[in-house]
Structures are given as C-alpha cells and as structure tokens.
Design a protein around this motif. Structure first.
Motif, PDB file in Angstrom:
ATOM      1  N   LEU A   1      -6.388  68.283  30.810  1.00 52.77           N
ATOM      2  CA  LEU A   1      -4.937  68.447  30.651  1.00 52.77           C
ATOM      3  C   LEU A   1      -4.310  67.261  29.918  1.00 52.77           C
ATOM      4  O   LEU A   1      -3.260  67.403  29.284  1.00 52.77           O
ATOM      5  CB  LEU A   1      -4.276  68.611  32.022  1.00 52.77           C
ATOM      6  CG  LEU A   1      -4.655  69.873  32.804  1.00 52.77           C
ATOM      7  CD1 LEU A   1      -3.982  69.869  34.171  1.00 52.77           C
ATOM      8  CD2 LEU A   1      -4.276  71.132  32.029  1.00 52.77           C
TER       9      LEU A   1
ATOM     10  N   CYS B   1       4.961  63.199  30.500  1.00 53.28           N
ATOM     11  CA  CYS B   1       3.626  63.250  29.894  1.00 53.28           C
ATOM     12  C   CYS B   1       2.985  61.866  29.835  1.00 53.28           C
ATOM     13  O   CYS B   1       1.790  61.711  30.100  1.00 53.28           O
ATOM     14  CB  CYS B   1       3.710  63.852  28.494  1.00 53.28           C
ATOM     15  SG  CYS B   1       3.973  65.641  28.474  1.00 53.28           S
TER      16      CYS B   1
ATOM     17  N   SER C   1      -4.199  60.088  34.406  1.00 53.96           N
ATOM     18  CA  SER C   1      -5.415  60.313  33.631  1.00 53.96           C
ATOM     19  C   SER C   1      -6.200  59.034  33.365  1.00 53.96           C
ATOM     20  O   SER C   1      -7.440  59.033  33.432  1.00 53.96           O
ATOM     21  CB  SER C   1      -5.052  60.979  32.295  1.00 53.96           C
ATOM     22  OG  SER C   1      -6.190  61.076  31.468  1.00 53.96           O
TER      23      SER C   1
ATOM     24  N   ALA D   1      -6.184  75.082  28.023  1.00 54.25           N
ATOM     25  CA  ALA D   1      -4.795  74.623  28.123  1.00 54.25           C
ATOM     26  C   ALA D   1      -4.127  74.612  26.750  1.00 54.25           C
ATOM     27  O   ALA D   1      -2.954  74.996  26.615  1.00 54.25           O
ATOM     28  CB  ALA D   1      -4.754  73.234  28.742  1.00 54.25           C
TER      29      ALA D   1
END
Length: 291
Positions: free
Chosen positions: A18, A209, A217, A251
């Motif tokens: 993602l 994000c 992440s 995705a």
C-alpha cells in the motif's frame, strides 16, 4: 513461526504494498527529493529518544545511502516520471536477484542450480517488461527505477555486520542518515522558499499519506521485519515479501486504474516466479538474508 508472527509478516507485506500507492499520491504534491526526505524525516523522529547503535558511522552511512536513500529516491523519481505503481512494486522485488548475484561475486556464496534457474526466469521477466518501454513509461524512468533494486541489494549485504544492533534503533538512525542529505538536496535543487511552500500547502490527503509512508511503512514495518529476521530463519520470513507486488499491483489497479498488457503481465509473473524459486530453493552454502 507462531501464528502471531505470521500475521505480522503478512501485515508488513500489505503495508509495503500500500505504501507504493501512498507514495504516488504524495508525489502529486511534493517533488521526489522532498517527498523522500520527509519520509525519512518522519521515520527518524525516534532518534530524539534513542542512542546511536553500536555501529560505526561509515557503516551506518553506507547502509543508509544504499538501503534507504538510493533505493527510495530512485523509486520516487521513477514514479514521478511516469512509472506505473504496480509495475514498480514488482521491479523493486528483483532486489533478490541482485542480492544473490552480489553475494556470489563478493562472498563466494554461489547459488544452487535451482536458484540459477530462478535468476534466469526473473531476468527474462525483466527483459519482457523492458519490451513494454515506450507504451506508458519512458526508458529513462525504467533505467532510474532499476537503481532501486540494485541499491536495495547492496544495502542487504552491508547490513550483515550490523545484525547485532537493536533493529528499531538501527533503522531509526539509518533514516536520520538518509533524511539529512535528502533535505539538503531538496534545498539546493528546489530552493528554500519553494520547499517551504510545498510543505505548507500540502492537503490532508498528502499529509496522511506521508504519515503512513514515514511512520508506518518505514519506521514500524521495517522494525517488525527486522525483528522477524532476527527471531526466525530467513527462509521462513523472506517469502512473505512476495505478497508486496501483488498488494501493490492490486491497489494500483483499484486506485489509479492501472492495467497490464499480456507481455507486461507475463513479465511480472516471470519476475515473481523466478524470485519464488530463488527463495524456496536451498543454497549449498549459507545464504544472504534479504531484508
């Protein structure tokens, strides 16, 4: 592996898949250099509370320049110049091919016959993908992206002498070593005022994000991945990384409407299949851990 660790490995793979989509959204608002700098700046925040691990500065910087700065800056630049996100997530995983090849050349850890077959299949897949250059991405963007798995592979090998350090501390300081030169690069290439304007005008989606890419992440996911590699044999952990390109491609298809032609789809399948053969095949000598 315990069921909890299996769940963590799957979760990390999903997060990394993602992250390619989140990076693409952030790049709509930030230049590649600044987006990558902000990514590692966020992930380096724990350094305020953590001591530097017992790793020499030259080694720490060398690992960071390859595993983080080189790998992710190349990704960001390539995506910003038109590389499809799903395809990018597949090509980055070719780092397994380069890691095994470099380990053979540098350390004499020659792969088994089945691993050689896997390397050949993955290489053919990359050639098939390169045959689609010019359709929706340029040769230059593809060449820049190929820097990413090469730097990833070099970083994997440089990590070996630092395996004794605490994973969370190590990765936080690696992020700091990447963030400083990247922010300097952004100021030089963009200028102080444009850099500040880009940061101050970010939308809520862009901020979300960046927080996901930087804190989740990069910081949390890499920490958990390093912990799994510490607690379990690499052969049990590394195959979960094969989920990353599937998540990234799915995705990207949903969010951006990315489509894969027959030749590109066959090339992507060959790369993933070749990597699977390499990872599941036993080597006649101790094999490199692929982070």
């Amino acid at each position: 592996m315990k069921p909890a660790d299996v769940c963590i490995a799957v979760m990390v793979a999903v997060i990394w898949g993602l992250a390619f989509v989140a990076s693409r959204i952030a790049l709509d608002e930030l230049p590649p250099e600044l987006m990558t700098a902000l990514r590692f700046g966020i992930a380096a925040v724990p350094c305020l509370f953590l001591r530097k691990p017992k790793v020499s500065w030259p080694l720490l910087i060398a690992i960071s320049l390859n595993l983080f700065l080189g790998q992710f800056l190349a990704q960001s630049i390539a995506i910003a110049h038109g590389m499809p996100v799903g395809l990018t997530s597949v090509i980055v995983q070719s780092q397994a091919l380069f890691t095994i090849a470099f380990a053979a050349i540098i350390f004499g850890e020659w792969p088994s016959r089945m691993q050689m077959v896997g390397i050949g299949i993955a290489a053919i897949g990359l050639l098939m993908i390169s045959g689609t250059v010019g359709h929706d991405f340029s040769a230059g963007a593809f060449a820049i992206l190929m820097i990413s798995p090469i730097c990833f592979a070099v970083g994997n090998l440089l990590l070996r002498p630092a395996q004794g350090a605490r994973m969370f501390d190590l990765f936080a300081w690696l992020c700091l070593c990447a963030a400083v030169p990247l922010f300097a690069l952004s100021l030089v290439t963009l200028g102080v005022k444009p850099t500040w304007q880009a940061l101050s005008q970010m939308s809520m989606a862009g901020i979300a994000c960046m927080l996901f890419v930087g804190a989740v992440s990069t910081s949390i996911a890499y920490w958990q991945w390093g912990r799994l590699l510490r607690d379990h044999p690499a052969a049990q952990v590394v195959p979960f990384a094969l989920l990353v390109p599937f998540v990234g491609s799915a995705a990207s298809s949903i969010v951006f409407g990315e489509r894969f032609g027959p030749l590109r789809l066959a090339g992507m399948a060959a790369v993933i299949g070749g990597i699977a053969i390499m990872l599941f095949s036993r080597s006649p000598q101790p094999q490199t851990k692929i982070a």
